[in-house]
Design an enzyme around this catalytic site. Structure first.
Site, PDB file in Angstrom:
ATOM      1  N   ARG A 228       0.843  -1.191   0.000  1.00  0.00           N
ATOM      2  CA  ARG A 228       0.000   0.000   0.000  1.00  0.00           C
ATOM      3  C   ARG A 228       0.881   1.244   0.000  1.00  0.00           C
ATOM      4  O   ARG A 228       1.959   1.236   0.606  1.00  0.00           O
ATOM      5  CB  ARG A 228      -0.903   0.029   1.251  1.00  0.00           C
ATOM      6  CG  ARG A 228      -2.070  -0.945   1.193  1.00  0.00           C
ATOM      7  CD  ARG A 228      -3.120  -0.504   0.179  1.00  0.00           C
ATOM      8  NE  ARG A 228      -4.261  -1.400   0.080  1.00  0.00           N
ATOM      9  CZ  ARG A 228      -4.427  -2.327  -0.870  1.00  0.00           C
ATOM     10  NH1 ARG A 228      -3.521  -2.508  -1.802  1.00  0.00           N
ATOM     11  NH2 ARG A 228      -5.522  -3.072  -0.889  1.00  0.00           N
ATOM     12  N   HIS A 276      -0.683   0.718  -9.970  1.00  0.00           N
ATOM     13  CA  HIS A 276      -1.449  -0.188  -9.081  1.00  0.00           C
ATOM     14  C   HIS A 276      -2.113  -1.321  -9.885  1.00  0.00           C
ATOM     15  O   HIS A 276      -3.328  -1.506  -9.842  1.00  0.00           O
ATOM     16  CB  HIS A 276      -2.504   0.593  -8.267  1.00  0.00           C
ATOM     17  CG  HIS A 276      -2.931  -0.155  -7.031  1.00  0.00           C
ATOM     18  ND1 HIS A 276      -3.327   0.466  -5.861  1.00  0.00           N
ATOM     19  CD2 HIS A 276      -3.016  -1.486  -6.770  1.00  0.00           C
ATOM     20  CE1 HIS A 276      -3.640  -0.443  -4.958  1.00  0.00           C
ATOM     21  NE2 HIS A 276      -3.464  -1.654  -5.491  1.00  0.00           N
TER      22      HIS A 276
END
Ligand code: NAP
Length: 313
Positions: A228, A276
């Site tokens: 993350r 991502h």
């Protein structure tokens, strides 16, 4: 009884709705699946399936029992520290997602190892030149030996690398040198020159990859962050790269996504960026797990992939 999908940013909610109703029907449950904010009777909602829901939205359902993430991470749910403790939180664990992540990481590790980015640059100017940087003996270290970390650790070991791993509680994984807890962090970092972050985002791991951490790494360590964005203090990475503490970074996740156009990572010569995409949840693998958990909830059976509220993941 009903189930609500709360995922404003997802554009495949109608597919989830249709497929969830089918999967529940196949399990003998005639359940209405609704898409927030169009919920007919809030009293009937027992389960919410969420991705980055507006924080207050869950509190509209007085009989809510289970909150399911639509993906592997639950940080978007647990960032609300006031969630009632009797709500069970579950996530998706999916073989295909694990394989996708390992494939991304194998590509990142081997591209760096064989200096492919260097040759890609040379090709642009039709230059036939060898790299002056000698190929180093890579020693990958995996931060987080969960579903994803264990898989890539074993695959890298299979390729012949000397692999280490670090987790919160001790692990015994054949052929991997494992370390656990804060006392063993520095020893772990001394075994590795390529760090792969696969930690969950919790209050203990937010801002984990910071300048003090980088100073404990072996000089010239390469960083890959696929966990993350908020694990990494981004300005500290730039300092660490510019001071030569780290040799480079592959980053798939960022504090702000999409990464703003003016962000210094875009033009940094030692940073490689992907948007991502390391591994994406496949709805066809996730939806049966959600349906199964709905039925388990109705029959008071243990839920699949339930997270530990105390640990935060
Ligand atoms: P997981 O199964 O929950 O594993 C987490 C691992 O981290 C466990 O080994 C755990 O230790 C360890 N850990 C937790 N807190 C720690 C701490 N404070 N210090 C040291 N170790 C700690 O997680 P996962 O499913 O493998 O997912 C890993 C990460 O990948 C998550 O952040 C997820 O959101 C992210 N992800 C990213 C993408 C993408 O496309 N970029 C896709 C999917 C997932 P114990 O084993 O002792 O519990």
């Amino acid at each position: 009884m009903s189930l609500v999908i709360i995922a404003p940013s997802k554009n495949n909610k109608a597919y989830w709705q249709k497929r969830l109703e089918e999967e529940l029907k196949a399990r003998g449950e005639d359940v209405k699946v609704e898409i927030w904010p169009e919920v007919e009777n809030a009293d009937k909602v027992l389960m919410a399936v969420t991705w980055k829901h507006p924080q207050e939205s869950l509190y509209a359902y007085p009989h809510l029992k289970v909150v399911s993430s639509m993906g592997a991470g639950v940080d978007h749910i647990l960032k609300d520290e006031h969630l009632p403790l009797h709500w069970h939180i579950v996530r998706i664990v999916d073989e295909q997602l694990t394989r996708g992540m390992s494939n991304y990481l194998l590509a990142a590790v081997l591209n760096y190892h064989k200096q492919m980015y260097h040759y890609y640059e040379l090709q642009k100017t039709h230059s036939w030149g060898y790299s002056e940087t000698p190929e180093v003996e890579l020693q990958p270290g995996i931060l987080g030996l969960g579903e994803l970390g264990t898989d890539i650790a074993l695959k890298l070991k299979g390729l012949g690398f000397k692999v280490s791993g670090y987790s919160r509680t001790p692990k015994d994984i054949m052929g991997i040198s494992t370390y656990a807890g804060e006392d063993e962090l520095e020893t772990f970092l001394q075994q590795t020159n390529m760090l792969i972050c696969l930690l969950p985002l919790t209050k203990n791991t937010r801002d984990y990859l910071n300048i003090e951490f980088f100073r404990k790494c072996k000089k010239g360590t390469y960083l890959i962050n696929v966990a993350r964005g908020s694990h990494l203090v981004e300005e500290d990475l730039i300092t660490a790269l510019d001071q030569g503490l780290l040799s480079g970074a592959t980053l798939d996740v960022f504090r702000q996504e999409p990464l703003p156009k003016e962000h210094p990572f875009w033009d940094h010569p030692k940073v490689f960026i992907t948007p991502h995409i390391a591994s994406v949840t496949n709805p066809d693998a996730a939806i049966p797990q959600v349906a199964e958990n709905y039925v388990r909830m109705l029959h008071n059976k243990p839920l699949l992939n339930k997270i530990d509220r105390t640990a935060g993941y």
